[in-house]
Write a protein that holds these residues in place. Structure first.
Motif, PDB file in Angstrom:
ATOM      1  N   ASP A 137       9.889   1.003  -4.185  1.00  6.97           N
ATOM      2  CA  ASP A 137       9.434   2.024  -5.119  1.00  6.97           C
ATOM      3  C   ASP A 137      10.599   2.443  -6.021  1.00  6.97           C
ATOM      4  O   ASP A 137      11.500   3.164  -5.570  1.00  6.97           O
ATOM      5  CB  ASP A 137       8.911   3.230  -4.335  1.00  6.97           C
ATOM      6  N   PRO A 138      10.600   2.019  -7.283  1.00  8.87           N
ATOM      7  CA  PRO A 138      11.715   2.369  -8.181  1.00  8.87           C
ATOM      8  C   PRO A 138      11.905   3.875  -8.340  1.00  8.87           C
ATOM      9  O   PRO A 138      13.008   4.322  -8.664  1.00  8.87           O
ATOM     10  CB  PRO A 138      11.309   1.725  -9.514  1.00  8.87           C
ATOM     11  N   LEU A 196       7.629  -6.696 -16.428  1.00  6.73           N
ATOM     12  CA  LEU A 196       7.197  -5.642 -15.524  1.00  6.73           C
ATOM     13  C   LEU A 196       6.454  -4.554 -16.290  1.00  6.73           C
ATOM     14  O   LEU A 196       6.862  -4.143 -17.372  1.00  6.73           O
ATOM     15  CB  LEU A 196       8.413  -5.017 -14.828  1.00  6.73           C
ATOM     16  N   SER A 255      13.262  -0.159 -12.565  1.00  7.33           N
ATOM     17  CA  SER A 255      12.365  -1.185 -12.034  1.00  7.33           C
ATOM     18  C   SER A 255      12.994  -2.565 -12.155  1.00  7.33           C
ATOM     19  O   SER A 255      12.919  -3.382 -11.230  1.00  7.33           O
ATOM     20  CB  SER A 255      11.023  -1.149 -12.773  1.00  7.33           C
ATOM     21  N   LYS A 256      13.623  -2.851 -13.297  1.00  9.17           N
ATOM     22  CA  LYS A 256      14.294  -4.136 -13.479  1.00  9.17           C
ATOM     23  C   LYS A 256      15.428  -4.307 -12.480  1.00  9.17           C
ATOM     24  O   LYS A 256      15.625  -5.400 -11.920  1.00  9.17           O
ATOM     25  CB  LYS A 256      14.814  -4.265 -14.916  1.00  9.17           C
ATOM     26  N   THR A 268       1.157  -1.267  -9.962  1.00 10.76           N
ATOM     27  CA  THR A 268       1.793  -1.618  -8.695  1.00 10.76           C
ATOM     28  C   THR A 268       1.386  -3.037  -8.345  1.00 10.76           C
ATOM     29  O   THR A 268       0.336  -3.520  -8.785  1.00 10.76           O
ATOM     30  CB  THR A 268       1.375  -0.659  -7.562  1.00 10.76           C
ATOM     31  N   SER A 290      19.345  -0.256  -5.561  1.00  6.45           N
ATOM     32  CA  SER A 290      19.105  -1.619  -6.046  1.00  6.45           C
ATOM     33  C   SER A 290      20.421  -2.376  -5.940  1.00  6.45           C
ATOM     34  O   SER A 290      21.156  -2.520  -6.917  1.00  6.45           O
ATOM     35  CB  SER A 290      18.597  -1.589  -7.490  1.00  6.45           C
ATOM     36  N   MET A 326      12.545   4.711 -15.949  1.00 14.44           N
ATOM     37  CA  MET A 326      11.806   3.981 -14.931  1.00 14.44           C
ATOM     38  C   MET A 326      11.826   2.472 -15.174  1.00 14.44           C
ATOM     39  O   MET A 326      11.832   1.680 -14.229  1.00 14.44           O
ATOM     40  CB  MET A 326      10.370   4.487 -14.835  1.00 14.44           C
ATOM     41  N   GLY A 380       6.299  -1.017  -6.991  1.00 16.84           N
ATOM     42  CA  GLY A 380       5.830  -0.189  -8.089  1.00 16.84           C
ATOM     43  C   GLY A 380       6.022   1.286  -7.815  1.00 16.84           C
ATOM     44  O   GLY A 380       6.269   1.720  -6.683  1.00 16.84           O
ATOM     45  N   VAL A 381       5.892   2.061  -8.886  1.00 18.16           N
ATOM     46  CA  VAL A 381       6.097   3.504  -8.801  1.00 18.16           C
ATOM     47  C   VAL A 381       5.014   4.124  -7.911  1.00 18.16           C
ATOM     48  O   VAL A 381       3.819   3.940  -8.136  1.00 18.16           O
ATOM     49  CB  VAL A 381       6.058   4.132 -10.209  1.00 18.16           C
ATOM     50  N   ILE A 389       5.500  -0.770 -15.705  1.00 23.34           N
ATOM     51  CA  ILE A 389       5.819   0.322 -14.791  1.00 23.34           C
ATOM     52  C   ILE A 389       4.595   1.163 -14.462  1.00 23.34           C
ATOM     53  O   ILE A 389       4.652   2.033 -13.585  1.00 23.34           O
ATOM     54  CB  ILE A 389       6.936   1.236 -15.344  1.00 23.34           C
TER      55      ILE A 389
END
Length: 383
Positions: free
Chosen positions: A184-185, A2, A248-249, A7, A148, A244, A19-20, A4
């Motif tokens: 969106d993380p 990934l 994201s993970k 997107t 998550s 982040m 994505g952020v 970060i």
């Protein structure tokens, strides 16, 4: 790997924007689809958070008129859904947005079902073939996860309890799949450590149980293995020193777990669901405590699968025998309890819990069958 700073858009099982910052695309998406009055379904905690207020303000600045419904219990019940359906109609809404964790997603999806389907809500229970009654279209449905954990944003079902009996019902149909997910993380970055840990263990449980569940679905198996790897290698960081990348993970691992568990879940969820129904235990917390004990029950005869799981969780080769201990250590690292007594379970609760667990809808997918006596034994050892 990934990135970060990027997107992404991909389709599996629905359109996902990942994505952020992707949540900022919501207003344009609504306008492109001629939607003006979305019902945003969220919980009582999220509705007070700054990022939620920012989202609704941006929608209003773009000429949209969001209505917000946040009346729901920690473990949602039928009456939460019925009130939400009435609220949708009273406010003349034209779309449903589920924004939050698993509870908000379940209530939002069930409200969406309710709008054009007028039988008793539990007539649509998948366990009695209720999906055959889901014949009409549902309103435009969008999901935006803020945790998550459940991965409900990519699901096709909602789990809702009976107000009186507390028995969980599963409302299912392919029609209940969101048209788009904004994952969106950034929305998870300020989650408290407990919520991060509990929802993260829920997501890990989804991946592990999907992989172990009986039946044949090699695609789900592959997704589950990668999902558990992402979560196992990021949950401690995301809980204790979030950044982040770890967030994201975790979000991607959660999404993958929800896709994987269409293959089925198993005994850990059978153990956990009654804790939520009877004692109002947070679902992720219940899974965290029950996971080592469910894994221990299933180990014999599945040694090779445990070796594969352990390898992908960075334990090394042929380490499946140490997987249960590793999960217990992981719980300790992220502040999760390892005993039921630590979350308020008493000896007098064990038989009522076991009575519900043996009837739970996830048990038939477990690789081994369990009797009520087995559940009494497991709960007792976990106490």
């Amino acid at each position: 790997m990934l990135d970060i700073h990027q997107t992404y858009t991909y389709n599996f099982p629905t359109t996902i924007r990942f994505g952020v910052g992707v949540v900022n695309e919501l207003g344009d998406y609504l306008k492109q689809n001629q939607l003006k009055r979305p019902l945003i379904v969220t919980d009582g905690v999220v509705v007070e958070l700054e990022f939620f207020k920012t989202i609704t303000q941006k929608l209003e600045q773009q000429g949209l008129s969001p209505a917000v419904y946040s009346e729901m219990q920690k473990n949602p019940v039928k009456s939460d859904v019925l009130r939400g359906g009435d609220f949708y109609k009273e406010n003349e809404c034209d779309a449903v947005i589920g924004l939050g964790g698993g509870v908000a997603m379940d209530v939002a999806r069930a409200i969406a079902l309710r709008i054009n389907h007028h039988r008793d809500l539990f007539d649509y229970d998948d366990l009695i073939g209720g999906d055959k009654y889901v014949t009409e279209e549902i309103p435009h449905f969008i999901t935006i996860p803020t945790t998550s954990g459940t991965g409900s944003e990519v699901g096709r079902s909602a789990i809702i309890s009976d107000d009186v009996t507390k028995q969980k019902k599963i409302l299912f149909s392919p029609k209940l799949l969101a048209k788009i997910v904004f994952a969106d993380p950034m929305l998870t970055l300020d989650l408290p450590p407990f919520v991060t840990a509990a929802t993260g263990m829920d997501a890990l449980t989804h991946n592990m149980e999907a992989y172990l569940s009986k039946g044949f679905n090699p695609m789900c198996d592959g997704i589950a293995i990668q999902g558990m790897k992402l979560i196992a290698t990021s949950i401690a960081q995301a809980t204790n020193e979030p950044d982040m990348f770890s967030r994201s993970k975790m979000m991607m691992g959660s999404l993958m777990g929800a896709v994987a568990f269409q293959k089925g879940l198993g005994i850990v969820h059978s153990l956990a669901h009654p804790l939520s129904s009877l004692l109002d235990t947070h679902h992720g917390l219940a899974n965290a405590v029950c996971l080592p004990f469910g894994l221990k029950f299933n180990y014999q005869g599945l040694e090779e699968k445990y070796n594969i799981m352990a390898y992908n969780m960075n334990l090394g080769s042929n380490q499946g025998k140490n997987l249960v201990d590793h999960i217990e250590v992981m719980n300790e690292q992220i502040g999760m309890p390892n005993r039921l007594s630590m979350i308020g379970v008493k000896e007098e609760h064990i038989k009522p819990l076991a009575s519900l667990a043996v009837k739970d809808f996830t048990l038939p997918f477990n690789p081994k069958m369990a009797t009520e006596e087995d559940f009494i034994s497991i709960y007792t050892s976990a106490l």
